[in-house]
Write a protein that holds these residues in place. Structure first.
Motif, short mmCIF file in Angstrom:
data_model
loop_
_atom_site.label_atom_id
_atom_site.label_comp_id
_atom_site.label_asym_id
_atom_site.label_seq_id
_atom_site.Cartn_x
_atom_site.Cartn_y
_atom_site.Cartn_z
N VAL A 140 47.56 44.75 29.83
CA VAL A 140 48.52 44.11 30.75
C VAL A 140 48.03 44.03 32.19
CG1 VAL A 140 50.56 44.62 29.37
CG2 VAL A 140 49.76 46.30 31.05
N LYS A 141 47.09 44.90 32.59
CA LYS A 141 46.67 44.96 33.99
C LYS A 141 45.19 44.69 34.21
CE LYS A 141 50.65 46.03 35.89
NZ LYS A 141 51.31 45.12 36.86
N GLY A 142 44.41 44.59 33.14
CA GLY A 142 42.99 44.33 33.32
C GLY A 142 42.21 45.56 33.76
N SER A 143 40.96 45.36 34.16
CA SER A 143 40.09 46.47 34.54
C SER A 143 40.09 46.69 36.05
CB SER A 143 38.68 46.23 34.01
OG SER A 143 38.22 44.94 34.39
N PHE A 144 39.34 47.68 36.50
CA PHE A 144 39.42 48.13 37.88
C PHE A 144 39.08 47.03 38.87
CE2 PHE A 144 38.58 50.75 41.59
CZ PHE A 144 39.52 51.76 41.46
N GLY A 145 38.07 46.21 38.54
CA GLY A 145 37.66 45.15 39.45
C GLY A 145 38.76 44.17 39.78
N ASN A 146 39.73 44.01 38.88
CA ASN A 146 40.85 43.10 39.13
C ASN A 146 41.68 43.53 40.34
OD1 ASN A 146 39.92 42.68 36.48
ND2 ASN A 146 41.85 41.80 35.84
N HIS A 147 41.58 44.79 40.72
CA HIS A 147 42.44 45.35 41.77
C HIS A 147 41.67 45.67 43.04
CE1 HIS A 147 45.52 45.71 38.63
NE2 HIS A 147 44.50 46.06 37.85
N VAL A 148 40.41 45.23 43.11
CA VAL A 148 39.59 45.44 44.30
C VAL A 148 39.80 44.28 45.27
CG1 VAL A 148 37.24 45.66 45.20
CG2 VAL A 148 37.88 46.81 43.06
N VAL A 149 40.20 44.61 46.49
CA VAL A 149 40.43 43.60 47.53
C VAL A 149 39.11 43.23 48.21
CG1 VAL A 149 41.61 43.11 49.71
CG2 VAL A 149 42.78 44.41 47.90
N SER A 150 38.30 44.25 48.52
CA SER A 150 37.01 44.04 49.16
C SER A 150 36.15 45.27 48.97
CB SER A 150 37.17 43.73 50.66
OG SER A 150 37.66 44.87 51.34
N LEU A 151 34.85 45.11 49.20
CA LEU A 151 33.95 46.26 49.16
C LEU A 151 32.79 46.01 50.12
CD1 LEU A 151 31.15 45.57 47.28
CD2 LEU A 151 32.92 45.45 45.53
N ASP A 152 32.26 47.10 50.65
CA ASP A 152 31.07 47.05 51.51
C ASP A 152 29.86 47.45 50.68
OD1 ASP A 152 32.61 46.32 53.67
OD2 ASP A 152 32.63 48.30 54.59
#
Length: 461
Positions: A140-152
């Motif tokens: 229902v929510k997908g994997s962790f990358g789906n919830h990443v807004v940005s990264l350095d």
């Protein structure tokens, strides 16, 4: 023990250290360097030499993805600050070495929770992105990358690039699931999710065999936020694939019993003991696992609704024992996880039957459904059935897993890089149709392949 630390030399630039993954197989010696500041990471990357560099978190990947024999390994756990939390939007920014355990402890009192939680909290934020981890809520929510807004991301030229899925989609999605091979993840911003409590309302039921289990999951799995099944891979005959299915939701305050009503965000887990490094290889065998599985299956409720469970009970029962991987002995163990698409249920039946026939000594085996995948070139989850199991290293294991590899390939499935420790480059490249596209993006930012690992060399990534 997640790392082996037989240090032979120590310098200001790091220590020569033997490192292995959580499975404790195939250790290699590298120069382990604390990450420290951005400048410290930059110096380590630019000075890494011809053997290259890879970042390493809490070493919970099972194989050799955070090892770099003869080269440099960056210990990212020294960069572990939570930098900002916006309780209105749920945006959380933290350094890559922060563990999910720390994030859960910090966020819960604010009424927030991590969007995806795997089978252990002892995973760094950077590792969660690099492996694009999944949890019980992928359907229902997908994997962790789906919830990443940005990264350095610090790339091979020493520059720090801020990546977003909208502004830099190719490099962003090459990094999510890219196993640390596009650069060093320094900081990550995610969207946390609001919760009313630190507890879960859980339904538990027994399935008599694999077909019964899959039918239950297909019937109503989408009603639940979280879903997973422990599956008995030793049982045979009419009981082949019998399982205990646990599914649930984040509990509301009005669902808590009186003893928890005044402390809805209580979360104070602790390890009850540390497993000593004395267990003989082979202690976990068909006989001992058969006895354990029989007891576990019979002890589980036939049909229980709405039981209130803690995070530790529902997500992380193994974390009550620190260094539980030692129980497998010094030969170690492999975790094997694959996914096959919906419509390939017969392939899953054949895999479970083959494992049962082989007497696979795995007391930790779970089956669940994946929902849609994301844009990650090397991200593992794709719609279908996924099975993960721990297997002690022993005679004949290689042949068995080679057979399963072919079965998975025929079904159009794939293996999970964060669990892999023995696949071949040919097999892996056939399983991931976008691997050449990923390599093209990686080569744009790292043409000399400064970022490398034992796994990358083995799989020609």
């Amino acid at each position: 023990m997640s790392t082996s630390t037989s240090t032979s030399t120590s310098t200001s630039n790091g220590a020569r250290t033997a490192l292995s993954g959580w499975g404790r197989t195939a250790p290699s010696v590298a120069t382990l360097v604390p990450a420290g500041s951005d400048d410290g990471v930059r110096r380590a990357v630019l000075g890494s030499g011809e053997r290259g560099v890879i970042a390493r978190g809490l070493a919970r990947s099972y194989g050799d993805s955070a090892q770099n024999g003869g080269g440099t390994v960056l210990d990212m756990t020294t960069a572990d600050r939570v930098l900002s939390i916006d309780t209105t939007t749920g945006r959380v920014t933290a350094e890559a070495g922060v563990s999910l355990d720390t994030l859960v402890r910090v966020l819960l009192p604010l009424g927030l929770f991590v969007p995806v939680l795997p089978g252990t909290r002892q995973v760094t934020l950077g590792g969660a992105v690099a492996a694009d981890i999944h949890g019980k809520n992928h359907h229902v929510k997908g994997s962790f990358g789906n919830h990443v807004v940005s990264l350095d991301l610090l790339t091979a030229d020493g520059l720090v690039r801020t990546l977003t899925p909208e502004g830099s989609p190719r490099l962003f999605w090459a990094t999510v699931g890219g196993m640390g091979l596009t650069g060093v993840i320094l900081r990550v911003t995610i969207r946390a999710v609001p919760v009313e409590t630190a507890f879960f309302a859980v339904d538990t039921e027994r399935a008599t065999d694999l077909d019964d289990l899959m039918a239950r999951l297909q019937a109503d799995d989408d009603r639940y936020t979280y879903s997973v099944a422990w599956i008995d891979l030793v049982a045979r005959g009419r009981s082949t694939g019998r399982a205990v299915l646990t599914r649930g939701w984040s509990a509301r305050r009005d669902q808590l019993p009186k003893r928890l009503a005044d402390k809805p965000y209580h979360f104070a887990p602790r390890s009850l003991f540390t497993a000593p490094d004395v267990f003989p290889s082979g202690m976990l065998n068909r006989a001992t696992i058969t006895a354990f599985n029989e007891a576990y299956y019979r002890r589980a409720p036939r049909d229980q609704r709405g039981a209130i469970q803690s995070i530790g009970q529902f997500f992380h029962p193994l974390d009550i024992a620190k260094d539980w991987n030692r129980v497998y002995g010094r030969r170690g163990f492999l975790q094997y996880q694959f996914v096959v698409p919906f419509g390939q249920e017969e392939a899953m039946r054949r895999a479970v039957a083959r494992l049962s026939q082989a007497g696979t000594a795995s007391f930790l085996a779970v089956l669940k459904r994946f929902g849609p995948g994301n844009e990650g070139f090397l991200s593992f989850p794709t719609p279908g059935w996924t099975l993960a199991l721990d297997i002690p290293v022993g005679v004949g294991l290689g042949r068995l897993l080679d057979e399963l590899d072919e079965l998975v390939l025929e079904a159009g499935g794939r293996l999970y890089l964060a669990k892999d420790s023995r696949a071949t480059a040919r097999t892996l490249h056939r399983m991931y149709p976008r691997v050449d596209d990923w390599r093209a993006v990686r080569d744009e930012v790292d043409p000399r392949r400064v970022f490398t690992s034992d796994q990358a060399k083995r799989l020609d990534l």
